[in-house]
Structure formats: C-alpha cells, structure tokens
Design a protein around this motif. Structure first.
Motif, PDB file in Angstrom:
ATOM      1  N   ILE B 146       0.852  -1.192   0.000  1.00 29.74           N
ATOM      2  CA  ILE B 146       0.000   0.000   0.000  1.00 29.74           C
ATOM      3  C   ILE B 146       0.885   1.238   0.000  1.00 29.74           C
ATOM      4  O   ILE B 146       1.904   1.297   0.700  1.00 29.74           O
ATOM      5  CB  ILE B 146      -0.960  -0.019   1.209  1.00 29.74           C
ATOM      6  N   ALA B 179      -3.576   4.215  -0.302  1.00 29.22           N
ATOM      7  CA  ALA B 179      -4.325   4.888   0.773  1.00 29.22           C
ATOM      8  C   ALA B 179      -4.394   6.361   0.414  1.00 29.22           C
ATOM      9  O   ALA B 179      -3.704   6.810  -0.506  1.00 29.22           O
ATOM     10  CB  ALA B 179      -3.627   4.708   2.122  1.00 29.22           C
ATOM     11  N   VAL B 180      -5.281   7.052   1.134  1.00 26.81           N
ATOM     12  CA  VAL B 180      -5.447   8.455   0.753  1.00 26.81           C
ATOM     13  C   VAL B 180      -4.196   9.278   1.060  1.00 26.81           C
ATOM     14  O   VAL B 180      -3.967  10.312   0.443  1.00 26.81           O
ATOM     15  CB  VAL B 180      -6.657   9.097   1.471  1.00 26.81           C
ATOM     16  N   GLN B 183       0.215   8.459   5.782  1.00 23.28           N
ATOM     17  CA  GLN B 183      -0.088   8.057   7.152  1.00 23.28           C
ATOM     18  C   GLN B 183      -1.070   6.888   7.176  1.00 23.28           C
ATOM     19  O   GLN B 183      -0.929   5.918   7.930  1.00 23.28           O
ATOM     20  CB  GLN B 183      -0.689   9.230   7.947  1.00 23.28           C
ATOM     21  N   ASN B 184      -2.098   6.998   6.369  1.00 24.73           N
ATOM     22  CA  ASN B 184      -3.081   5.925   6.301  1.00 24.73           C
ATOM     23  C   ASN B 184      -2.485   4.633   5.768  1.00 24.73           C
ATOM     24  O   ASN B 184      -2.932   3.538   6.132  1.00 24.73           O
ATOM     25  CB  ASN B 184      -4.271   6.352   5.445  1.00 24.73           C
ATOM     26  N   VAL B 187      -1.016   3.061   8.686  1.00 17.88           N
ATOM     27  CA  VAL B 187      -2.079   2.528   9.555  1.00 17.88           C
ATOM     28  C   VAL B 187      -2.663   1.263   8.954  1.00 17.88           C
ATOM     29  O   VAL B 187      -2.921   0.279   9.657  1.00 17.88           O
ATOM     30  CB  VAL B 187      -3.172   3.593   9.787  1.00 17.88           C
ATOM     31  N   ALA B 188      -2.839   1.310   7.628  1.00 18.12           N
ATOM     32  CA  ALA B 188      -3.390   0.131   6.959  1.00 18.12           C
ATOM     33  C   ALA B 188      -2.450  -1.059   7.100  1.00 18.12           C
ATOM     34  O   ALA B 188      -2.889  -2.195   7.280  1.00 18.12           O
ATOM     35  CB  ALA B 188      -3.627   0.446   5.483  1.00 18.12           C
ATOM     36  N   TYR B 191      -2.957  -2.471  10.414  1.00 22.57           N
ATOM     37  CA  TYR B 191      -4.191  -3.264  10.477  1.00 22.57           C
ATOM     38  C   TYR B 191      -4.173  -4.443   9.498  1.00 22.57           C
ATOM     39  O   TYR B 191      -5.218  -5.015   9.220  1.00 22.57           O
ATOM     40  CB  TYR B 191      -5.397  -2.366  10.185  1.00 22.57           C
ATOM     41  N   LYS B 193      -3.837  -4.598   6.367  1.00 24.18           N
ATOM     42  CA  LYS B 193      -4.524  -4.465   5.089  1.00 24.18           C
ATOM     43  C   LYS B 193      -3.546  -4.618   3.930  1.00 24.18           C
ATOM     44  O   LYS B 193      -3.938  -4.674   2.771  1.00 24.18           O
ATOM     45  CB  LYS B 193      -5.209  -3.090   4.999  1.00 24.18           C
ATOM     46  N   VAL B 208       0.164  11.942  14.428  1.00 26.43           N
ATOM     47  CA  VAL B 208      -1.120  11.392  13.979  1.00 26.43           C
ATOM     48  C   VAL B 208      -1.023   9.886  13.802  1.00 26.43           C
ATOM     49  O   VAL B 208      -1.980   9.149  14.032  1.00 26.43           O
ATOM     50  CB  VAL B 208      -1.565  12.113  12.676  1.00 26.43           C
ATOM     51  N   ALA B 212      -2.476   6.786  16.241  1.00 29.92           N
ATOM     52  CA  ALA B 212      -3.420   5.846  15.626  1.00 29.92           C
ATOM     53  C   ALA B 212      -2.998   4.404  15.821  1.00 29.92           C
ATOM     54  O   ALA B 212      -3.862   3.534  15.959  1.00 29.92           O
ATOM     55  CB  ALA B 212      -3.566   6.148  14.135  1.00 29.92           C
TER      56      ALA B 212
END
Lengths: 690, 297
Positions: B146, B179-180, B183-184, B187-188, B191, B193, B208, B212
């Motif tokens: 990702i 991811a957008v 950072q996401n 995070v993904a 998790y 993903k 951030v 998270a």
C-alpha cells in the motif's frame, strides 16, 4: 412507648407524606431514567447510523485516520466508552476506548491487558453498558461494523444524584409539611384538647372550669358539649353532695355529715381542751303516728320537729337526722352538765309542742340520750354508741326524758348483749322449755285448755323472766326461731297427749308481731299437718301491737289463719290503743282481759266498769272473753256473774311444766270420767274437746 | 492701496498649488496599483482546503506584510485543479511535492525547501510489520503493498517503487493499493490491510500516526538515500529582486519569533535554501520508476 396524640398524628401524616412523595419521586425518577436511557439509546443509534453512513468511503480508501477521527468524534459524545470500527472479518481498524471509565478500567485491570476482543466480550455482559452495533455497507457489501458502547454510569450517577436531590427535597418538604401540620394541628386541635383535658382534670378535682367555645368546628361543638356536661356534673355533684350529706326529708344534715362534724369537733375540742355534748334524740311511739295517720303525716311531723329543734339550738350547734325518727344534736363548747340539761329541756319542749297534722293536734315526745366529750368517749363511734345507750335508757324510763350516759348503762348494755348471745344458744342447748297454765270455763270451772308459756332456765343465772328476754328476742329477731320452736313443741306435746288418749283441750300460744310478719299461717298449717292436729286445738294470742303494723298484710294473714280454722285471741285487751275498729275490722274469736284490770275486781270501781264494758262489748261482737290473773274467789265470782267465759289464774292453777301438766291432764281425765254425768248437767261443754 | 497689494501676493501662489495637485493626482494611482497587485500563493492539496488555509494563511500574511504587498493564498480543492493552476502558472509562489516540482521546473524555480523535525531531507521507506516475517524486499513478491496518496507521491510511491525496482520487483510483481495519504498507508499496514507500506521515513514519527497505531510494531524494510524535503518555488518570470526578497524572507523566518510562529503553524521546523539541482536525485528516481514520460509536463 406511649405516644401523644400530636406525635401519633404527626407520625401518621409524615408517613403518608413520605409514602406519597416518595412514590411520586420514584415514579418521576423511574420515568426520567427510562427517558434518559431511551435518549441514550437514540443517541447511540443516531451516532451509529451516522458513522455507518460516512465510514464506507474511508474504509474503501484506507483512510484509517479519518476513521480514527470518526471514532474520536464518537468519543466526544457523552457516555460513549468505546467506539470500534471492525472490518468485514471483525478485525478492528479504528478503536476508541475510554480506559478511564470505571467499568472499562475494571475489566482492563481484571484482564491485565487492553486486548480488544476479550475486553469487548467481557463488556458484553455488563448491565451498566449499552452495547450497539451497526453494519457498514457499500453497494450491499458489508465492509465492517461499527460497535459502540454507551455507559449507563452517568445515567446512574444522574439517577443517584436526582435521587439524593429529590430525597433531600422530599425530606425538606416532609419536614416542612410535618412541622407546619404539627404546628397547625397543635394550635387547632391539641391546644383545645389539652384545654379540655385540663378542664376534665379540674372537674375530677371538683373544680368546674369551663373551656372557651369560640371555635365553630367539631372541637368547638365538643367544648360546648363539655361545658354543658360540666354544668350538669356540677349540678349533679351539688345534688349528690346534698343527697350524701343532707336529709332529703327535713333538709337537715344527715348521718354522714353528723358523724363527720362530730369527728371535726373531736379534733377541735382536743386541741382546745373543751367539752361538747352529743344529744341522741328518738321520738317515742312515732310508729303509731305513721301507722294510724299515714306516712305522709309522719313525714310532716318529722319535718316540723326538725325545724323546731333547729330553731331552739344555738348557731354553733348542729342538728342532724340520723334516719327514721332519730335525730342528733351536736353542741360544741358545753361548759357544764347543767348547760347540757338546759339544752335537753329546750329540745324536749320543742319536740313536744303540739303540731296540727291532717286536721288533728299531735303531741310527740322524745327520749334523749346525752354523751359528753371527753367524759363519755373520745371517738365519734364511742360518743354515738353511748348517747344511743343513754337514749335507750331514757326511753325505758318514761316518755319525754333525757338521761346522761353513765358507766352503768354500759354494764347493762353488756349484760343485754350477753343475754342476746346466750339466747342464741338457748334452743340448741335445751335451756328453753314450755310451761302450761290451765284455762277453765268460768261457770263450771271445767278445764278447757292451757296457755303455753315460754321459760328459759339459764345454767348460771337460773330462771330468766320472759319479760326480760322476750323483748330482747323481738328486738334482735331471735323471736322468729324461738317462736317457731314454741309452736313446734306445743304441737308435739298436744299430739303426744292426744295420742296418749288424754284430752289436752286447746293450747293458747302467744305469737309475736315479728312472727306475724313471717307468714305464720304457712308454718302453722305445716305443723298441724305434720302432727295431725285439728285446727281448733290451737288458739293464737295476738297482742294489739300486731294490729299496728301494715293493715292489709295483717288482715290478709289473719284471714289465712282463720281460713286454716285457728282461733284468734286478742291478748292484753285494754292495755294498748284498744281501738274498737280493730274488733270490727279483724275478726277475732276471743278477747283476753289483761290481769291489770282483773286485779282490782271487784272493789275497784274503774276496773269493774271497764271489765263490764269489755264483756258487754264482747257479747255485742259475739266474742268469747278470757280473764287472766284470777287470784281469788271474789274475782272469779264477779267474772262469772258478769258472763266471762274463761278464766286463768293462780286461784285455779299455776303454770306447770310438761310433766306436771301431763299429770294434771291425766288427773282431770279421771275426774271428768267420774263426773261426766254432772258435767253434762252443768253444760260445761266448750265444743273444743275432741 | 494696502489691500490691493495683499490680494496680488495671494494670487501669486495659485500656479504652484495647481502644479502640486496635478503631480499628486498623476503619481498616486501608479503607486497604489503596484502595491495592490497580489502575489498568488498555491499549496498542493494533500490536506483539505480548510486545513491548508489554516496552516498556510499565516505564511501568506507574513510574506505580504514583509513584502508590503498582498500575498494571497489560493488553496485548491483537489490535485487536478492545483496542477492545472500550476501548469497555467497562476501561482506566483507555490509549495508542492518534489515530483510536482520536477514536472513544473521549466516554469517555476525552487528557492527553498521545508525542514521537518529539524531535518532537510527524508528517505523513502518500505515499512513492514515486525511480526510479518518479511526481511527482504524480494519477499514482497505477490504481496500487497500500500502506498500513500497516488502515483505522484514522491516519498510514498516513487521512492518505495524505486526500492522495489532496485530489488527486481516490477509493478506487476505485487499488488498495489493506495491509501489516501502516507499516514493511512502505515495505519493500513498496521491493520494488516497490506504486507508492506511505502512512505517517507518521517511518517512513522508523526503524532497522527503514533496516536493511531502502535508504531513499535512497524519496522523499516528498506530505505532510499535521503531526499530533500518539499520545495518552495516561484515563477521564473518573477523579478529577480522580488524572488530574492521572498527567498530571504523564507529562509530568515526561523530566526524571528514571528517567523517561528508561522513555521510552527505550517508544521515545519524551518526552511532551507534550495536550487534546482538539489532535486536531481528525485528526477532520476522518477524517471527510473515512471519512465521519461513521468516527468513530462
């Protein structure tokens, strides 16, 4: 524990208030709690729907930070303790957990880790938590779920807070209302009731206090009723006091007050070392007035005498009516016996003043016994007893006399009491016996019967005269049993003689007025039946005093006796009132001339005239006449010449005991048999012999 | 007589006053026009318009104040609009990523770069979970990787792709998801993903991200050489004096309290000097990953 009315009322009101307000409060709190829980759920649902709505784009775009912002926003919502977004596999992709929340903290502490899955499982069963979950979908594809946990803690805290606040408000309201109600109740109810209680206690102490009656409520009505009752009690009290202390007839103080005053006077005299006198007054023959003129006239006489006595005494003296025809005068501060004598004379004079009653002038006499404190007694009872004793002595002397009490009177009284006690045992111990004095027909001096005479042989005192113990027996009522014994013994003897083939003639038995009142006819009928005695074998001698009693009862009893076939004899004729109306009203068979009239015959002109008159009157009423006390031949000849039917006396035969009389009868039987022919020639048949 | 003399002297000043008024009316509008012409400042839209405005308005205000003319921040709602404005040279001052700069370098001249966490440069990184068992880039073959943002993300896509490429993994050797933002992506990865995530090395330390996920679960699989941070550029047509003034203001910002406040607002620790050749490494990586067309305008 004893509670006052105010306390009971206040407690009751408080309980009702507490119950009512508490029920209302709990209903309100319950409703409020349900409403808030509903709000909580709605908030959770709104939140969940919103998150479910906005989350798909973030999930699809792997915008976990945005999801975190969502969950962070969720965390800002009050009472939310966790918000978790899980993917389709159930794996958390955004989590918010308020680990400071007590419930969460407790589970974390218990588990020892913050692992989400076990934590959520444990939270699932917690009653303090509302757990909601919402699917997150996009184009009907489930992308995940939003799990939100909302704590009831603040709700419960709010409920508790509300409960505390409401309880405090409730307590304040209850306290205020209870105090207010108590104050109002005390002012409007307790105060009047306490006044009523105080007034009631006053009444019980004899103080007739009235209470205020301004109020128009029930208590006002009660107060008015209480006042009415108090007035009535006051009147009744006065009435009772008067009834208890004053004689209803004369208005004079009664026995109770007299005794009370004497006691007071004893105390006073003791302190001041003074003497005082008690005058016991008894009217003589007052009964005669009642019987002859009626009770109303008797009452009128008592009232008049009371007033006259009252008028003749000093202001410091007190006159009271003890009852019947008895009065007592208390004369304080009597310096000498002479002063007492003066007062006694005034009293006798006052009583004996003629009084016009029912159109007739009546003169009453009284006997007065005087007892002096402290010489004749230091107690009320002693003084009264001694005054009574002295009065009794006065009465036995002559009418209208007053006698001071002496120690000898007590001796006589004791003797009298001893005699009374001995007389009680006389019948049982066989000390009584019968004597028989034969009666003879005047013209041929033929024996026709005997008068039964009672004798008492005292083991210590010897023979006691009937004149001594008969009046005592009559006074004490012992005459009933003694008279019954006499009747029974007479019947028994007559039956014995008769059964032995001896003609005893008839037996003349004296009966007392006391016996006469006790259904004498019934007892005689019973005895005659038991001993198989013909009715003409008995003659009852009745004194005039019997006829002074209740006329209707006497007349009825006389009728019964006559119906039973008994012969009735009027004894001691001429010594008493000897009213000719008695002879007309009551049908007697025999007149018995008292020995006092016979004793002067034939020399005493008065006795001669009187006996002649009696005999003439008896012939007129077709009555047989018996003369008693014949002691010489002149008397016998005179009586025979005047047509007297039967004679009795020492000249012919003295009284004899049973054995002697039996012998007399046997000898007479031989004599009769021998002279039967002669007797028939002289016409001595009495018609009584059987 | 006296009166006439005075009246005469007063009339002698009239031509002078008229001349002064004429001069004033002639000159005044010219000066005002020059001062009111605003400088347009653009910032690439890696954040929302509101957030971008919040972060960079202090910067435009600061520059405007210092320059004595208005500096207007014009945030873009998306990358397309932003890029269109870049290509049409609507911005006088522009802040964007390294890839965007090298694509617009013919019209814009870099004058500064941002400093974050006190650093001038940052490496491109491939991140994996520590518990993934992945220790070599080659292990990512067939796995999901990702990336943050999109294919124009220098540190989140181009640099990690460069590492993959160098390890022999072409675009089709792994599954690419976006991811957008970086950072996401991280995070993904946390998790699960994806098996790996691409991003700048500073991402892992960003609050951030730390807030998270548990960043200690993430480790660096591979990193590029340090690459200069995001550029600040001005139009090449801008007068040299103005360019110089702006550059001086930007570089000098960290030396004043007001400037520090502006930098803090823009989440920067400072601005460093930069010139076009400083972004040559970025160009080389981009060409390697995206091909020569990748840097075409």
């Amino acid at each position: 524990m004893r509670l006052s009315l105010g306390a009971k009322f206040t407690i009751t009101v408080t309980i009702i208030l507490v119950a009512t307000i508490a029920a209302n409060t709990f209903y309100f709190l319950g409703t409020s709690a349900r409403f808030h829980e509903q709000q909580l759920l709605e908030r959770g649902r709104a939140l969940g729907r919103l998150i479910s709505l906005v989350s798909p784009d973030a999930i699809l775009g792997f915008d976990f930070l945005l999801l975190n912002r969502y969950t962070r926003e969720v965390s800002a919502v009050p009472d939310v303790v966790y918000g978790v977004i899980v993917d389709a596999k159930g794996e958390p992709i955004s989590t918010y957990i308020d680990d400071k929340d007590p419930l969460i903290k407790k589970q974390i502490d218990a588990a020892g880790s913050k692992d989400l899955s076990p934590l959520l499982q444990k939270l699932d069963g917690q009653s303090g938590l509302v757990r909601l979950q919402f699917p997150i979908t996009s184009n009907n594809v489930v992308l995940g779920r939003f799990l939100v946990g909302i704590s009831r803690q603040s709700l419960e805290n709010e409920f508790r807070r509300q409960l505390i606040v409401q309880s405090m408000v409730l307590a304040a309201i209850v306290l205020f209302l209870s105090v207010a109600i108590h104050v109002v109740f005390r002012a409007n109810v307790l105060k009047p009731i306490n006044k009523l209680i105080a007034a009631s206690e006053d009444v019980s102490r004899g103080q007739f206090t009235l209470v205020e009656t301004k109020a128009r409520d029930e208590l006002g009505v009660l107060a008015r009723a209480f006042n009415v009752m108090t007035e009535a009690v006051k009147r009744e009290q006065a009435k009772l006091h008067r009834q208890a202390n004053f004689d209803g007839l004369t208005g004079l103080p009664n026995r109770m007050m007299a005794f009370d005053r004497i006691k007071q006077e004893i105390s006073r005299a003791k302190r001041s070392a003074q003497r005082f006198a008690v005058f016991f007054i008894d009217l003589d023959n007052f009964k005669n007035v009642n019987d002859s003129m009626g009770h109303a006239v008797g009452d009128e006489l008592l009232i008049a005498i009371g007033a006259r006595v009252q008028a003749c005494i000093r202001d410091s003296d007190i006159v009271a009516r003890l009852g019947g025809d008895e009065f007592v005068v208390l004369a304080p501060d009597i310096a000498s016996d002479a002063k007492a004598e003066e007062l006694a004379e005034r009293l006798i004079k006052a009583v004996s003043e003629p009084q016009l009653l029912a159109g007739r002038k009546v003169v009453a006499h009284c006997s007065i016994g005087i007892a002096i404190y402290p010489d004749n007694g230091e107690s009320m009872e002693e003084l009264m007893a001694n005054a009574d004793n002295a009065m009794y002595q006065a009465k036995s002397t002559r009418d209208g006399s007053a006698i001071f009490f002496t120690a000898e009177m007590n001796i006589r009284l004791r003797e009298r009491m001893q005699m009374e006690q001995d007389l009680n045992l006389a019948v049982e111990l066989g000390q009584l016996s019968l004597n028989f004095q034969p009666l003879f027909e005047t013209d041929g001096q033929r024996h026709c019967g005997a008068e039964v005479l009672l004798r008492w042989h005292h083991p210590e005192r010897g023979a006691i005269s009937p004149a001594s113990f008969i009046p005592l027996a009559e006074a004490t009522g012992q005459i009933v049993s003694i008279g019954d014994w006499v009747l029974e013994q007479a019947c028994r003897n007559w039956a014995k003689w008769h059964n032995a083939g001896i003609d005893p003639g008839f037996l003349a038995i004296n009966v007392s007025r006391v016996q006469f009142r006790r259904r004498l006819s019934v007892r005689l009928t019973e005895l005659m039946a038991n001993f198989r005695i013909p009715s003409h074998a008995l003659e009852l001698e009745i004194t005039e005093s019997v006829l002074l009693d209740d006329h209707s009862q006497v007349a009825e009893e006389l009728r019964n006796l006559r119906a039973a076939g008994l012969t009735l004899s009027l004894d001691d004729f001429g010594t008493g009132y000897s009213s000719l109306s008695y002879l007309k009203r009551f049908h007697f068979d025999v007149l018995k001339i008292d020995r006092s009239f016979v004793s002067g015959l034939p020399d005493d002109l008065d006795d001669v005239l009187l006996v002649k008159a009696i005999l003439a009157m008896a012939k007129g009423f077709d009555l047989k006449v018996v003369a008693e006390g014949v002691e010489n031949h002149d008397q016998l000849r005179f009586l025979a010449s005047q047509g007297c039917d039967v004679v009795q006396g020492f000249l012919l035969a003295k009284p004899m005991n049973e054995a002697a009389y039996s012998n007399f009868l046997r000898s007479r039987k031989v004599e009769v048999n021998a002279s039967q022919t002669g007797a028939a020639q002289h016409g001595y048949a009495t018609g009584r012999s059987t | 007589m006296t009166i006439l003399a005075c009246s005469h002297r007063r009339h002698e000043w009239r031509p002078i006053i008229v001349l002064l008024l004429l001069a004033a009316t002639t000159l005044w509008p010219t000066n005002v026009t020059a001062a009111d012409e605003p400088l347009i400042m653009g910032v690439f839209p890696r954040r929302s318009i509101a957030e971008t405005s919040k972060l960079f308005t202090p910067m435009s205000d600061y520059l405007g104040e210092k320059l004595g003319r208005t500096v207007k921040l014009v945030p873009s709602k998306n990358f397309q609009t932003f890029w269109k404005d870049v290509t049409e040279q609507r911005y006088d001052i522009v802040h964007y990523n390294q890839y965007q700069y090298i694509r617009s370098a013919t019209h814009y001249k870099v004058i500064a770069h941002t400093q974050e966490f006190g650093r001038d440069s940052v490496a491109g990184i491939l991140f994996v979970r520590k518990d993934s068992g992945i220790t070599e880039i080659s292990q990512l073959r067939g796995r999901t990787i990702i990336f943050g943002g999109g294919k124009d993300a220098m540190l989140s896509y181009i640099a990690p792709r460069y590492l993959l490429m160098k390890a022999g993994l072409k675009e089709n050797d792994f599954k690419t998801v976006f991811a957008v933002n970086p950072q996401n992506a991280l995070v993904a990865l946390h998790y699960r993903k994806a098996d790996a995530a691409g991003g700048g090395e500073v991402v892992l330390n960003q609050p951030v991200v730390k807030d998270a996920i548990a960043t200690q679960d993430i480790r660096v699989l591979a990193s590029t050489e340090p690459l200069l941070f995001l550029p600040w550029a001005v139009k090449r047509s801008m007068p040299a004096a103005l360019t110089q003034s702006i550059q001086s203001l930007l570089l000098d910002m960290k030396n004043s309290d007001a400037g520090k406040q502006v930098l803090k607002s823009a989440i920067m620790t400072g601005l460093g000097s930069a010139e076009d050749k400083d972004y040559d490494p970025h160009r080389q990586m981009t060409i390697a990953v995206l091909g020569p067309d990748g840097i075409a305008k």
